[in-house]
Structure formats: structure tokens, C-alpha cells
Design a protein around this motif. Structure first.
Motif, PDB file in Angstrom:
ATOM      1  N   SER A  60      -7.225 -13.337  -2.346  1.00  0.00           N
ATOM      2  CA  SER A  60      -7.117 -12.926  -0.949  1.00  0.00           C
ATOM      3  C   SER A  60      -7.375 -11.433  -0.800  1.00  0.00           C
ATOM      4  O   SER A  60      -7.533 -10.704  -1.768  1.00  0.00           O
ATOM      5  N   GLU A  61      -7.394 -11.012   0.427  1.00  0.00           N
ATOM      6  CA  GLU A  61      -7.552  -9.589   0.729  1.00  0.00           C
ATOM      7  C   GLU A  61      -6.362  -8.816   0.172  1.00  0.00           C
ATOM      8  O   GLU A  61      -5.222  -9.253   0.307  1.00  0.00           O
ATOM      9  N   PRO A  62      -6.620  -7.653  -0.440  1.00  0.00           N
ATOM     10  CA  PRO A  62      -5.487  -6.872  -0.958  1.00  0.00           C
ATOM     11  C   PRO A  62      -4.666  -6.276   0.183  1.00  0.00           C
ATOM     12  O   PRO A  62      -5.205  -5.881   1.212  1.00  0.00           O
ATOM     13  N   SER A  63      -3.376  -6.213  -0.040  1.00  0.00           N
ATOM     14  CA  SER A  63      -2.505  -5.595   0.957  1.00  0.00           C
ATOM     15  C   SER A  63      -2.669  -4.080   0.898  1.00  0.00           C
ATOM     16  O   SER A  63      -3.309  -3.546   0.000  1.00  0.00           O
ATOM     17  N   GLN A  64      -2.060  -3.415   1.843  1.00  0.00           N
ATOM     18  CA  GLN A  64      -2.174  -1.955   1.879  1.00  0.00           C
ATOM     19  C   GLN A  64      -1.515  -1.333   0.652  1.00  0.00           C
ATOM     20  O   GLN A  64      -2.019  -0.355   0.116  1.00  0.00           O
ATOM     21  N   VAL A  65      -0.432  -1.905   0.182  1.00  0.00           N
ATOM     22  CA  VAL A  65       0.241  -1.398  -1.020  1.00  0.00           C
ATOM     23  C   VAL A  65      -0.663  -1.559  -2.237  1.00  0.00           C
ATOM     24  O   VAL A  65      -0.776  -0.652  -3.068  1.00  0.00           O
TER      25      VAL A  65
END
Length: 100
Positions: A60-65
Motif C-alpha cells: 500500500s501507499e506509505p504513511s507519512q511516518v
């Protein structure tokens, strides 16, 4: 005609240029300037491994962290190469000055 030694080549380079080139792209370009091939290839391997680790970690898309962790890892690699290139230059520069 004699060729300059490895230490003479490194001492004739500018330490700040090598440090700047290692920091700005973060890919060890300063090592190319200093003609130091082993540290350059180690940096390329470390950077590639860091990208691969992030790429294969999830679908999935990486989170901001996760994005911040990825960027900070590359920043850490560039800082380490800046410090190492500067220390290597100073060490060889002091050694050649002592020999003269």
C-alpha cells in the motif's frame, strides 16, 4: 613519469567539495571526486538496500511516518558519508604535511 599515490590524490582534493558532493545528492558523489571507489560502492549499496527495504516492505501507499523514516534514513547515510569523507581528507592531509 611517476603517477601520484592514492594519498597524494586524496590530499590534493578539497575536503569541503567532497563533503558537499556527498551531502547534496546523498549518493556518495564526493567519493568519485576523491577517487575513492570502495566507499562509493558501499554508499551505493547502502542506499540501494534502503530503497529496496522500503519498496518491498508493503504493497500500500506509505504513511507519512514511513515517508519520514525513509527520508531520514537517506539523510543519515549522507551525513555519515560527509563526516567520513572529511575525516579521510584531514587524515591524509595531515600525514602529507608531516612528511614534508
Amino acid at each position: 613519469m611517476s603517477y601520484p599515490s592514492r594519498d597524494e590524490i586524496l590530499a590534493s582534493s578539497k575536503g569541503w567539495v567532497a563533503s558537499f558532493l556527498n551531502f547534496l545528492p546523498g549518493l556518495g558523489s564526493g567519493y568519485l571526486y576523491q577517487r575513492r571507489w570502495k566507499p562509493y560502492f558501499f554508499t551505493i549499496i547502502a542506499t540501494t538496500a534502503w530503497f529496496a527495504l522500503g519498496f518491498f516492505k508493503g504493497d500500500s501507499e506509505p504513511s507519512q511516518v514511513e515517508q519520514i523514516i525513509g527520508i531520514s534514513g537517506l539523510f543519515f547515510i549522507s551525513i555519515v558519508t560527509v563526516i567520513e569523507a572529511n575525516l579521510a581528507f584531514k587524515k591524509v592531509s595531515n600525514k602529507t604535511k608531516a612528511e614534508k
